[in-house]
Design a protein around this motif. Structure first.
Motif, PDB file in Angstrom:
ATOM      1  N   ARG A 184       9.460  18.431  -4.101  1.00  0.00           N
ATOM      2  CA  ARG A 184       8.961  18.177  -5.461  1.00  0.00           C
ATOM      3  C   ARG A 184       8.286  16.813  -5.567  1.00  0.00           C
ATOM      4  N   ILE A 185       8.944  15.770  -5.070  1.00  0.00           N
ATOM      5  CA  ILE A 185       8.414  14.415  -5.160  1.00  0.00           C
ATOM      6  C   ILE A 185       8.255  13.844  -3.752  1.00  0.00           C
ATOM      7  N   ILE A 186       7.021  13.515  -3.418  1.00  0.00           N
ATOM      8  CA  ILE A 186       6.711  12.834  -2.157  1.00  0.00           C
ATOM      9  C   ILE A 186       6.632  11.345  -2.456  1.00  0.00           C
ATOM     10  N   GLU A 187       7.250  10.533  -1.609  1.00  0.00           N
ATOM     11  CA  GLU A 187       7.181   9.083  -1.777  1.00  0.00           C
ATOM     12  C   GLU A 187       6.443   8.475  -0.589  1.00  0.00           C
ATOM     13  N   LEU A 188       5.467   7.643  -0.898  1.00  0.00           N
ATOM     14  CA  LEU A 188       4.692   6.931   0.119  1.00  0.00           C
ATOM     15  C   LEU A 188       5.095   5.466   0.059  1.00  0.00           C
ATOM     16  N   VAL A 189       5.768   5.010   1.096  1.00  0.00           N
ATOM     17  CA  VAL A 189       6.358   3.669   1.117  1.00  0.00           C
ATOM     18  C   VAL A 189       5.650   2.834   2.170  1.00  0.00           C
ATOM     19  N   THR A 190       5.315   1.611   1.804  1.00  0.00           N
ATOM     20  CA  THR A 190       4.694   0.665   2.735  1.00  0.00           C
ATOM     21  C   THR A 190       5.568  -0.574   2.804  1.00  0.00           C
ATOM     22  N   ARG A 191       6.078  -0.890   3.972  1.00  0.00           N
ATOM     23  CA  ARG A 191       6.995  -2.027   4.134  1.00  0.00           C
ATOM     24  C   ARG A 191       6.358  -3.078   5.048  1.00  0.00           C
ATOM     25  N   ALA A 192       6.631  -4.335   4.736  1.00  0.00           N
ATOM     26  CA  ALA A 192       6.190  -5.437   5.597  1.00  0.00           C
ATOM     27  C   ALA A 192       7.258  -5.744   6.625  1.00  0.00           C
ATOM     28  N   THR A 193       6.844  -6.011   7.833  1.00  0.00           N
ATOM     29  CA  THR A 193       7.763  -6.474   8.882  1.00  0.00           C
ATOM     30  C   THR A 193       7.193  -7.787   9.414  1.00  0.00           C
ATOM     31  N   GLY A 194       7.737  -8.888   8.904  1.00  0.00           N
ATOM     32  CA  GLY A 194       7.182 -10.201   9.233  1.00  0.00           C
ATOM     33  C   GLY A 194       6.063 -10.553   8.281  1.00  0.00           C
ATOM     34  N   GLY A 195       5.486 -11.724   8.461  1.00  0.00           N
ATOM     35  CA  GLY A 195       4.436 -12.173   7.577  1.00  0.00           C
ATOM     36  C   GLY A 195       4.998 -12.761   6.299  1.00  0.00           C
ATOM     37  N   SER A 196       4.119 -13.094   5.353  1.00  0.00           N
ATOM     38  CA  SER A 196       4.521 -13.754   4.116  1.00  0.00           C
ATOM     39  C   SER A 196       5.118 -12.759   3.135  1.00  0.00           C
ATOM     40  N   THR A 197       6.287 -13.084   2.591  1.00  0.00           N
ATOM     41  CA  THR A 197       6.893 -12.249   1.555  1.00  0.00           C
ATOM     42  C   THR A 197       6.368 -12.599   0.177  1.00  0.00           C
ATOM     43  N   ASP A 198       5.719 -13.775   0.042  1.00  0.00           N
ATOM     44  CA  ASP A 198       5.177 -14.198  -1.250  1.00  0.00           C
ATOM     45  C   ASP A 198       3.765 -13.684  -1.481  1.00  0.00           C
ATOM     46  N   ASP A 199       3.109 -13.230  -0.436  1.00  0.00           N
ATOM     47  CA  ASP A 199       1.723 -12.772  -0.535  1.00  0.00           C
ATOM     48  C   ASP A 199       1.578 -11.511   0.299  1.00  0.00           C
ATOM     49  N   PRO A 200       2.008 -10.360  -0.238  1.00  0.00           N
ATOM     50  CA  PRO A 200       2.061  -9.130   0.567  1.00  0.00           C
ATOM     51  C   PRO A 200       0.690  -8.719   1.088  1.00  0.00           C
ATOM     52  N   ALA A 201       0.691  -8.139   2.278  1.00  0.00           N
ATOM     53  CA  ALA A 201      -0.556  -7.684   2.887  1.00  0.00           C
ATOM     54  C   ALA A 201      -1.079  -6.447   2.170  1.00  0.00           C
ATOM     55  N   PRO A 202      -2.416  -6.349   2.016  1.00  0.00           N
ATOM     56  CA  PRO A 202      -2.997  -5.118   1.476  1.00  0.00           C
ATOM     57  C   PRO A 202      -3.005  -4.025   2.539  1.00  0.00           C
ATOM     58  N   ALA A 203      -2.743  -2.814   2.124  1.00  0.00           N
ATOM     59  CA  ALA A 203      -2.639  -1.692   3.052  1.00  0.00           C
ATOM     60  C   ALA A 203      -3.426  -0.508   2.511  1.00  0.00           C
ATOM     61  N   VAL A 204      -3.673   0.458   3.385  1.00  0.00           N
ATOM     62  CA  VAL A 204      -4.521   1.601   3.038  1.00  0.00           C
ATOM     63  C   VAL A 204      -3.854   2.904   3.470  1.00  0.00           C
ATOM     64  N   TRP A 205      -3.773   3.843   2.542  1.00  0.00           N
ATOM     65  CA  TRP A 205      -3.476   5.236   2.858  1.00  0.00           C
ATOM     66  C   TRP A 205      -4.831   5.960   2.790  1.00  0.00           C
ATOM     67  N   ALA A 206      -5.608   5.881   3.863  1.00  0.00           N
ATOM     68  CA  ALA A 206      -6.963   6.427   3.858  1.00  0.00           C
ATOM     69  C   ALA A 206      -6.927   7.954   3.896  1.00  0.00           C
ATOM     70  N   ASN A 207      -7.836   8.560   3.133  1.00  0.00           N
ATOM     71  CA  ASN A 207      -7.939  10.027   3.079  1.00  0.00           C
ATOM     72  C   ASN A 207      -6.610  10.691   2.742  1.00  0.00           C
ATOM     73  N   ALA A 208      -5.745  10.012   2.008  1.00  0.00           N
ATOM     74  CA  ALA A 208      -4.452  10.599   1.629  1.00  0.00           C
ATOM     75  C   ALA A 208      -4.701  11.924   0.915  1.00  0.00           C
ATOM     76  N   ARG A 209      -4.046  12.991   1.397  1.00  0.00           N
ATOM     77  CA  ARG A 209      -4.377  14.321   0.906  1.00  0.00           C
ATOM     78  C   ARG A 209      -3.185  15.258   0.971  1.00  0.00           C
ATOM     79  N   LEU A 210      -3.172  16.194   0.040  1.00  0.00           N
ATOM     80  CA  LEU A 210      -2.207  17.286   0.034  1.00  0.00           C
ATOM     81  C   LEU A 210      -2.929  18.547   0.483  1.00  0.00           C
ATOM     82  N   LEU A 211      -2.331  19.264   1.430  1.00  0.00           N
ATOM     83  CA  LEU A 211      -2.980  20.430   2.028  1.00  0.00           C
ATOM     84  C   LEU A 211      -2.152  21.677   1.779  1.00  0.00           C
TER      85      LEU A 211
END
Length: 525
Positions: A497-524
């Motif tokens: 029923r509910i799909i969750e798309l989670v993006t987690r940082a591993t390392g790097g700055s916690t005060d300035d999160p990195a931008p990320a991309v779910w390119a062509n995200a699609r339901l088939l």
């Protein structure tokens, strides 16, 4: 007054009459002790009279009592809750010093998110939502939040209210219309069925949008329809002319606003001069608006790819003002007059034949956690001359409206989606630390290509992308670093029923999160 009893102090005869006509009834209040009219109106015509306590008409301190009165005893269906009373009555306010009102320590600073008590503001509005749910279980009401885009309401208002103002008040001026439009147009993922962005009422029929300015009036109406802003008429209908009736009564454009899929339009082309907006409708066709913001003509080209249609198949456009049809393959040129918006319903062969891109369906996507840590003013909003301040001071300041949140077909700060040197015209731009909830209605598979956006600084650690289905981890990828090609990520979501798309940082700055991309995200299927 006894509960439910109608007498000369009750609104019940009015609400009963409205209900008998098939209409709903709305009432206004404020989150503080006093309303916007009491605080900001220059004169006191039609303002509450009496003692200091008798003038305190807001909800503060007796939310449950007032909601019960308004909804159970008086029979209202809608309440607009303003925030002036928790913003405009500090101890040094002239109307407080005069003894007219009691002071209320300001919880909101429109010019400073750091000086705004977001948690306190949210708690007050949550108390109203909770009271409404007790009085009208199952959401049989409409709660309108009016915080003008302040107090981080972009992130949480969608969880409490049904419509949420994204800006300060509109005025009947072209520049102010641009301001209000801009505050809502880039929040396409922060609206969905049951909770909408509210760019304020329509000024069609007045000022720069009167009958002498039909191009501007039609643009105003069409843009509000495309972004699913409530079509609240700010005009005396007793003065309605045939020309204005043709705008207010355009059922094809109203249908775009009321489309049951509930998708706010996504900006497919964006510049200071011209914007294209595309909205996927419940029947699979598209609403398309080509908007000339400028005061000079513009020659533009609409491409099939901007509609998520195939560029080798015929596309049909139906003009929703004239009903004329245009057919083209691949691309089509148009000339836009100054301030003109051409608005169409488009049909064609979909680029994704066996499913849906999530950026076509923002009404399915809820940024439950958008990862924004540093709350920033949005620099993309048009700065207008405000009627209430004119050209006094240094000009209108950038007010907080939320920037860096989740976007459709754009990176979080508005750039083209780009991973490892490859551009993507379709997908979701997010921040590390985000969690998107996607409503699934019978699709069997989810797929995307994931990566760190090229807008990131290089020293950002890596990212982990995860797909959950009804709380269960279905798929993930580790160690996604900057300047690396996007990786494929898929999951079987049959029965979920509910799909969750989670993006987690591993390392790097916690005060300035990195931008990320779910390119062509699609339901088939």
């Amino acid at each position: 007054m006894a509960g439910g009893q109608a007498d000369d102090t009750s609104f019940r005869p009015l609400t009963d009459r409205l209900h008998a006509m098939g209409l709903k009834a709305g009432i206004y209040s404020d989150m503080g002790r006093n309303s916007c009219g009491q605080i900001y109106t220059a004169d006191f015509k039609n303002q509450p009279e009496g003692s200091v306590a008798e003038r305190e008409i807001g909800l503060y301190g007796h939310v449950d009592q007032d909601i019960r009165l308004f909804f159970e005893e008086w029979g209202f269906d809608l309440i607009k809750v303003d925030g002036c009373g928790i913003r405009g009555l500090p101890a040094d306010s002239p109307r407080v010093r005069s003894g007219l009102y009691r002071a209320f320590p300001s919880l909101i600073d429109m010019q400073s998110i750091g000086r705004t008590d977001v948690a306190a503001v949210r708690a007050l509005y949550t108390s109203v939502a909770d009271a409404l749910e007790r009085e009208r279980p199952g959401g049989d009401y409409l709660l309108s939040l009016c915080l003008w885009g302040s107090a981080d309401v972009r992130a949480w208002g969608k969880d409490l209210g049904n419509i949420s103002r994204t800006s300060d008040d509109i005025t009947p001026h072209w520049g102010r219309m641009l301001t209000n439009f801009d505050t809502a147009a880039r929040r396409e993922l922060y609206a969905h069925p049951g909770s909408w962005n509210d760019a304020d009422m329509l000024f069609v029929g007045q000022g720069d949008f009167d009958e002498a300015h039909p191009t501007e009036a039609r643009s105003h109406f069409a843009l509000w329809a495309m972004i699913n802003s409530p079509l609240v008429i700010g005009y005396d209908l007793r003065k309605l002319t045939p020309g204005l009736r043709a705008i207010f009564g355009n059922t094809d454009i109203i249908a775009l606003n009321q489309d049951p899929a509930g998708n706010q339009a996504v900006i497919a082309y964006d510049s200071d001069d011209v914007q294209f907006l595309v909205k996927t409708l419940a029947d699979g066709t598209k609403g398309v608006a080509l908007f000339n913001r400028s005061a000079v003509p513009a020659t533009v080209t609409l491409n099939a790819g901007q509609l998520k249609f195939r560029d080798d198949a015929a596309i049909t456009l139906t003009d929703l003002w004239t009903r004329a049809t245009t057919r083209f393959t691949g691309k089509q040129d148009f000339t836009l007059a100054p301030h003109q918006t051409l608005i169409f319903r488009a049909s064609g062969a979909r680029r994704l034949a066996d499913g849906l891109f999530l950026s076509e369906q923002p009404g399915r996507v809820n940024p439950a956690v958008d990862g924004v840590i540093a709350r920033r003013p949005d620099p993309t909003i048009h700065h207008s001359v405000t009627a209430w301040s004119g050209t006094r001071g240094a000009g209108e300041h950038v007010q907080y409206s939320g920037w860096g949140g989740s976007r459709a077909d754009r990176a979080v700060f508005g750039q083209v989606l780009r991973v490892g040197g490859t551009d993507y015209d379709t997908g979701l731009g997010v921040l590390a630390g985000s969690r998107l909830e996607v409503r699934n209605t019978g699709f069997r598979r989810f797929a995307a290509e994931v990566g760190m956006d090229d807008a990131a600084a290089q020293a950002r650690g890596t990212l982990r992308f995860e797909i959950y289905g009804d709380g269960k981890l279905l798929a993930s990828t580790d160690g996604v670093a900057f300047d690396r090609a996007a990786r494929p990520l898929t999951a079987d979501v049959a029965g979920v029923r509910i799909i969750e798309l989670v993006t987690r940082a591993t390392g790097g700055s916690t005060d300035d999160p990195a931008p990320a991309v779910w390119a062509n995200a699609r339901l088939l299927r």
